[in-house]
Design an enzyme around this catalytic site. Sequence first.
Site, mmCIF file in Angstrom:
data_model
loop_
_atom_site.group_PDB
_atom_site.id
_atom_site.type_symbol
_atom_site.label_atom_id
_atom_site.label_comp_id
_atom_site.label_asym_id
_atom_site.label_seq_id
_atom_site.Cartn_x
_atom_site.Cartn_y
_atom_site.Cartn_z
ATOM 1 N N GLY A 1 29.626 61.453 63.615
ATOM 2 C CA GLY A 1 29.548 61.752 62.440
ATOM 3 C C GLY A 1 30.932 62.698 62.013
ATOM 4 N N GLY B 1 31.788 67.200 56.464
ATOM 5 C CA GLY B 1 31.047 68.373 56.837
ATOM 6 C C GLY B 1 31.306 69.007 58.113
ATOM 7 N N GLY C 1 31.092 67.990 61.006
ATOM 8 C CA GLY C 1 31.517 67.126 62.041
ATOM 9 C C GLY C 1 33.166 67.050 61.804
ATOM 10 N N SER D 1 19.217 72.405 65.487
ATOM 11 C CA SER D 1 18.955 73.230 64.449
ATOM 12 C C SER D 1 17.661 74.178 64.584
ATOM 13 C CB SER D 1 18.533 72.358 63.156
ATOM 14 O OG SER D 1 18.055 73.086 62.233
ATOM 15 N N TYR E 1 12.875 65.291 61.028
ATOM 16 C CA TYR E 1 14.198 66.167 61.176
ATOM 17 C C TYR E 1 13.836 67.271 62.296
ATOM 18 C CZ TYR E 1 18.594 68.604 60.539
ATOM 19 O OH TYR E 1 19.735 69.087 60.555
#
Length: 320
Positions: A42, A46, A48, A171, A196
Amino acid sequence: MIWTILAITTLTVVSVKVFQRLTCGVCQSSARLDGKVTIVTGGTSGTGLETARGLAQRGARVIITTKSSRRGAAAVEEIIQTTGNTNVSSRLLDLASLQSVRQFSKIITKTEKRLDILINNASAFGLGNHVTKDGLQVGMQVNYFAPFLLTCLLLPLLKSSAPSRIINVSSIKHNYAVMDFDNLNMERYWSDILTYANSKLYLIMMTVELSRRLKDTGVTVNALHPGVSSSAIFKNIPNDAVRKVMEKSVGFMYQNPKEASQTTLHLAVTPEVETVSGQYFSNCRKAKPSKVSQDPLLSKQLWEETEKLVGFSLPDCSKL
């Protein structure tokens, strides 16, 4: 009354912004990565993209993954232009397809002589509730099952390149997860938020168990919370208005992608953490994750159940 509410809201927003600025960790290491090969999943936008840029600035060979050749080419060109490092490339990888994961891993194993740093950065929110061709819930597959398989398939190359590092971008939202072995694939109940949160919890538990399995191999694995930032994670929210509000509000109040990439870079390049493994980081330092995420028995059980779901069993690491 309205003015009071506006004043309180403004004060709250400013306070959050100031707090973020004061507590945001910054990677202090200037260590070079010349001759090192790195993969950032990714890496086209962003955090990444900023992570890939930071690695390229330090001289690494950087491979970013993407589902789109066009986006991959654009990201590679941007990184080269801003860093001067021409040893940057992109390869196609669709985490919603385990066949794509296997094909990508096969290509990397054949074309790369070494792999020093693997960063499982890619994740998504708002993918909806449907099952992939692999029989896995799409959000769980993209965020957890596919990175799990990718890591296992690349372990022989990582081991032969030791000392090497695996970095799993989790996260703080893992604290809201529900550890339910009867619902690992969201078979019984589902929500975007729970998907998530659970996937990020599983990444930390994967880190704990993999660290145990990789003891004395020279390969370390750590997980991290990058900070709250306005990144590509919101791109899959179907409602344009909601998506734009989320991106603008988060973007203003919290971290930008470059700030959010700092802990990942810290784990990738800092000499002091070269032998640290099985830990969880935030703001470039060790942090305390949820209690369940550190349970070794649950982590081992999750690993074994995950192997069944992705159709891959990791052999004894001493024989890799």
